[in-house]
Design an enzyme around this catalytic site. Structure first.
Site, PDB file in Angstrom:
ATOM      1  N   LYS A 197       0.833  -1.202   0.000  1.00 40.27           N
ATOM      2  CA  LYS A 197       0.000   0.000   0.000  1.00 40.27           C
ATOM      3  C   LYS A 197       0.864   1.246   0.000  1.00 40.27           C
ATOM      4  CE  LYS A 197      -1.865   2.825   2.673  1.00 40.27           C
ATOM      5  NZ  LYS A 197      -1.771   4.163   2.003  1.00 40.27           N
ATOM      6  N   GLU A 270       9.493   0.560  10.804  1.00 36.71           N
ATOM      7  CA  GLU A 270      10.547   1.553  10.597  1.00 36.71           C
ATOM      8  C   GLU A 270       9.862   2.900  10.766  1.00 36.71           C
ATOM      9  OE1 GLU A 270      12.459   4.256   9.611  1.00 36.71           O
ATOM     10  OE2 GLU A 270      12.635   3.648   7.505  1.00 36.71           O
ATOM     11  N   CYS A 304      13.437  10.114   7.562  1.00 33.96           N
ATOM     12  CA  CYS A 304      13.320   9.603   8.934  1.00 33.96           C
ATOM     13  C   CYS A 304      14.667   9.661   9.649  1.00 33.96           C
ATOM     14  CB  CYS A 304      12.763   8.200   8.929  1.00 33.96           C
ATOM     15  SG  CYS A 304      13.506   7.140   7.697  1.00 33.96           S
ATOM     16  N   GLU A 401       9.895  15.083  16.010  1.00 35.92           N
ATOM     17  CA  GLU A 401      10.300  14.988  14.606  1.00 35.92           C
ATOM     18  C   GLU A 401       9.528  16.034  13.797  1.00 35.92           C
ATOM     19  OE1 GLU A 401       9.109  11.420  12.429  1.00 35.92           O
ATOM     20  OE2 GLU A 401      11.109  11.347  11.574  1.00 35.92           O
TER      21      GLU A 401
HETATM   22  P1  NAD Z   1       1.634   7.948   8.502  1.00 44.19           P
HETATM   23  O1  NAD Z   1       2.325   7.030   9.437  1.00 44.19           O
HETATM   24  O2  NAD Z   1       0.235   8.332   8.825  1.00 44.19           O
HETATM   25  O3  NAD Z   1       1.569   7.263   7.040  1.00 44.19           O
HETATM   26  C1  NAD Z   1       2.491   6.310   6.549  1.00 44.19           C
HETATM   27  C2  NAD Z   1       1.728   5.243   5.774  1.00 44.19           C
HETATM   28  O4  NAD Z   1       0.846   4.554   6.657  1.00 44.19           O
HETATM   29  C3  NAD Z   1       0.837   5.784   4.662  1.00 44.19           C
HETATM   30  O5  NAD Z   1       0.820   4.850   3.608  1.00 44.19           O
HETATM   31  C4  NAD Z   1      -0.518   5.841   5.320  1.00 44.19           C
HETATM   32  O6  NAD Z   1      -1.593   5.789   4.421  1.00 44.19           O
HETATM   33  C5  NAD Z   1      -0.500   4.620   6.192  1.00 44.19           C
HETATM   34  N1  NAD Z   1      -1.366   4.660   7.365  1.00 44.19           N
HETATM   35  C6  NAD Z   1      -1.809   5.749   8.041  1.00 44.19           C
HETATM   36  N2  NAD Z   1      -2.569   5.369   9.077  1.00 44.19           N
HETATM   37  C7  NAD Z   1      -2.592   4.011   9.076  1.00 44.19           C
HETATM   38  C8  NAD Z   1      -3.189   3.037   9.912  1.00 44.19           C
HETATM   39  N3  NAD Z   1      -3.923   3.381  10.963  1.00 44.19           N
HETATM   40  N4  NAD Z   1      -2.980   1.737   9.638  1.00 44.19           N
HETATM   41  C9  NAD Z   1      -2.231   1.370   8.581  1.00 44.19           C
HETATM   42  N5  NAD Z   1      -1.662   2.241   7.749  1.00 44.19           N
HETATM   43  C10 NAD Z   1      -1.820   3.556   7.993  1.00 44.19           C
HETATM   44  O7  NAD Z   1       2.516   9.203   8.259  1.00 44.19           O
HETATM   45  P2  NAD Z   1       2.006  10.663   7.778  1.00 44.19           P
HETATM   46  O8  NAD Z   1       0.716  11.004   8.451  1.00 44.19           O
HETATM   47  O9  NAD Z   1       1.999  10.680   6.320  1.00 44.19           O
HETATM   48  O10 NAD Z   1       3.162  11.574   8.330  1.00 44.19           O
HETATM   49  C11 NAD Z   1       3.118  12.001   9.670  1.00 44.19           C
HETATM   50  C12 NAD Z   1       4.482  12.000  10.271  1.00 44.19           C
HETATM   51  O11 NAD Z   1       5.032  10.684  10.232  1.00 44.19           O
HETATM   52  C13 NAD Z   1       5.521  12.833   9.563  1.00 44.19           C
HETATM   53  O12 NAD Z   1       5.457  14.159   9.922  1.00 44.19           O
HETATM   54  C14 NAD Z   1       6.795  12.179  10.015  1.00 44.19           C
HETATM   55  O13 NAD Z   1       7.165  12.649  11.269  1.00 44.19           O
HETATM   56  C15 NAD Z   1       6.426  10.738  10.136  1.00 44.19           C
HETATM   57  N6  NAD Z   1       6.842   9.956   8.962  1.00 44.19           N
HETATM   58  C16 NAD Z   1       7.926   9.161   9.048  1.00 44.19           C
HETATM   59  C17 NAD Z   1       8.353   8.457   7.951  1.00 44.19           C
HETATM   60  C18 NAD Z   1       9.536   7.567   7.963  1.00 44.19           C
HETATM   61  O14 NAD Z   1      10.141   7.343   6.934  1.00 44.19           O
HETATM   62  N7  NAD Z   1       9.901   6.973   9.076  1.00 44.19           N
HETATM   63  C19 NAD Z   1       7.672   8.556   6.753  1.00 44.19           C
HETATM   64  C20 NAD Z   1       6.526   9.365   6.683  1.00 44.19           C
HETATM   65  C21 NAD Z   1       6.139  10.044   7.811  1.00 44.19           C
END
Ligand code: NAD
Ligand code: MN
Length: 494
Positions: A197, A270, A304, A401
């Site tokens: 996904k 991760e 990250c 972060e």
């Molecule tokens: P997020 O964790 O919400 O999204 C990451 C992925 O998870 C996306 O594909 C999203 O659709 C999916 N997702 C969201 N909620 C989910 C759930 N309940 N169950 C399963 N999948 C789910 O991240 P975000 O909202 O896009 O970003 C928010 C913060 O997260 C950023 O500001 C940053 O601090 C952090 N982030 C970290 C990384 C990393 O590489 N470690 C990447 C993106 C964001």
């Protein structure tokens, strides 16, 4: 010498020197109006008939509509992955699986320019990064894990490595194609099938990868791609998968861990980071400045493992800060497709609001802000490269972060103090050390709670090198021999 020069007593002024625009052409990309789900080797409409727009964050222009998979679609994808596993993939010799991975890797190389332009259009990152980092690294992950596919018995001598089954893989928007590669390559090499996904803001390169996978003639259903947002991700986590691999926020990672507790499904996470980039007073300053700039401004700081906390040894604080400020003035913020751009667009409006909120908190809590003057485009999501000095460890900008182009600068006196400050975070993904002394690098690396410690460099990635976290940055490793383990049963193949 010309007459003019001989008679003039004034030093000629420096010519006003500007870069001409150097935009990469969008012509290599063929966008569709609408993208469907990739299930069982075919592109299929979502059962619920729902689509989400996906935009170019540098212009807010809608690029396409992308299917939003519901639970029913996700279940169909998992069933397709299960069937492909039992009927085809699980029984293939490793060398045969490798052939498909090599095909994908070569196709990524052949179509690298197309992938790079699409990645920058959909995600906002500078073309020089998608061209030189994201796409080549994605290809090398497929090449690397293709090499392991027929050597698993040698990787784990005395064990009987076998696949787990169906992997549900959820990825973020900061390195869309690269994260897809990090997930798919080891899963497929070890004999698992996948439902992937992509993130809601950046689905397009994953869908182009689906085309590549079709052309590579992978058995139908070995890879399935279901686009959508959080609900789709949650549906995948809850579906009949054997393993979940998640990269994203710590908040969602914790939620997934709670959901999976007691289910027997395997999990790797991760998550976020708040890395310290530590500069000692014997470090070569100009190189350190480049490393600090790369550490936090690479990919707009949407990384990250970004070096978001700079720890500077006190004697060099002033000269380093001066050099850093001067360097910031030369960073070019703007059009992602311009080959001279250093900092592209912020990935989404939501992420921009989050950055703005944390930066406001930094000012509110008393840190001193520095931003170079630079013009920002009128449309799209943008944030100037930003430094904070006078940061104390309790400030939100030192703890949370930000995931944007914002650096918090702190100082230290002794190596012990540097270690203590570096580890004073709930995260533990990466760290950087800048010093001439090899012994000090090793001393520091042993004491830092970080999955990766870079020495006199930063943000270096290689498929042969494991990557992953400590503490709230998650668990499990991706890359290297270690990256095979989360996808294997090590005793007795199923
Ligand atoms: P997020 O964790 O919400 O999204 C990451 C992925 O998870 C996306 O594909 C999203 O659709 C999916 N997702 C969201 N909620 C989910 C759930 N309940 N169950 C399963 N999948 C789910 O991240 P975000 O909202 O896009 O970003 C928010 C913060 O997260 C950023 O500001 C940053 O601090 C952090 N982030 C970290 C990384 C990393 O590489 N470690 C990447 C993106 C964001
Ligand atoms: Mn979220």
């Amino acid at each position: 010498m010309s007459e003019l020069e001989r008679t003039s007593d004034r030093t000629p002024a420096m010519p006003a020197w500007e870069y001409a625009p150097a935009p990469e052409s969008k012509n290599v990309v063929r966008l569709r109006d609408r993208y469907e789900l990739f299930i069982g080797g075919r592109f299929v409409e979502p059962k619920n008939g729902r689509y989400l727009p996906t935009i170019d964050p540098s212009s807010e222009e809608v690029l396409a509509e992308v299917a939003e998979a519901g639970a029913e679609d996700v279940d169909l994808a998992v069933t397709a992955a299960r069937d492909a596993w039992t009927s085809a993939w699980r029984g293939l010799p490793g060398a045969e699986r490798a052939k498909y991975l090599y095909r994908i890797a070569r196709a990524l190389q052949e179509r690298a320019r197309e992938f790079a332009v699409l990645e920058s259009m959909n995600g906002g990152k500078p073309i020089k990064e998608s061209r030189d980092v994201d796409i080549p690294l994605a290809a090398s992950h497929f090449f690397y894990y293709a090499g392991w596919a027929d050597k698993l018995d040698y990787a784990f001598p005395g064990r009987r490595p076998g696949p787990i089954g169906v992997a549900g893989q959820v990825i973020p928007w900061n390195f869309p194609l690269l994260m897809a590669a990090w997930k798919l390559a080891p899963a497929l090499a070890t004999g698992n099938t996948s439902v992937l996904k992509p993130a809601e803001t950046t689905p397009l390169t994953a869908l182009l990868l689906a085309e590549v996978i079709q052309e590579a003639e992978l058995p139908e259903g070995v890879v399935n791609i279901v686009t959508g947002a959080a609900e789709t991700g949650a549906a995948l986590v809850n579906a009949e998968v054997d393993k979940v691999a998640f990269t994203g926020s710590t908040e969602v990672g914790k939620q997934i861990q709670r959901t999976l507790a007691g289910t027997g499904k395997r999990l790797t996470l991760e998550l976020g980071g708040k890395a310290a980039n530590i500069v000692f007073d014997d470090a070569p300053l100009d190189q350190a400045v480049e490393g600090v700039v790369n550490g936090i401004f690479f990919n707009q700081g949407h990384v990250c493992c970004a070096g978001s906390r700079l720890l500077v040894q006190e004697p060099i604080f002033e000269p380093l800060l001066e050099k850093l400020k001067a360097r910031l003035q030369t960073l070019r913020v703007g059009a992602p497709l311009d080959k001279n751009t250093d900092i592209g667009a912020i990935n989404s409006e939501a992420q921009l609001r989050k950055i703005e909120e944390l930066v406001a908190a930094g000012v509110e809590e008393g840190a001193e802000i520095y931003q170079p003057a630079c013009d920002l485009p009128a449309r799209g999501f943008w944030f100037r490269p930003t430094l904070f000095t006078g940061v104390s460890q309790s400030h939100r900008i030192a703890q949370e972060e930000i995931f944007g182009p914002v650096l918090s600068i702190l100082t230290f006196r002794t190596p012990e103090e540097a270690v203590e400050k570096a580890n004073n975070t709930p995260y533990g993904l990466s760290a950087g050390v800048w010093t001439e002394k090899g012994s000090r690098i090793l001393w520091m690396a042993q004491r830092m709670e970080a999955g990766v410690v870079w020495a006199n460099t930063f943000n270096r990635f290689d498929p042969a090198s494991p990557f992953g976290g400590y503490k709230e940055s998650g668990f499990g490793r991706e890359g290297g021999l270690q990256g095979l383990e989360p996808y294997l049963e090590l005793d007795g193949a199923r």
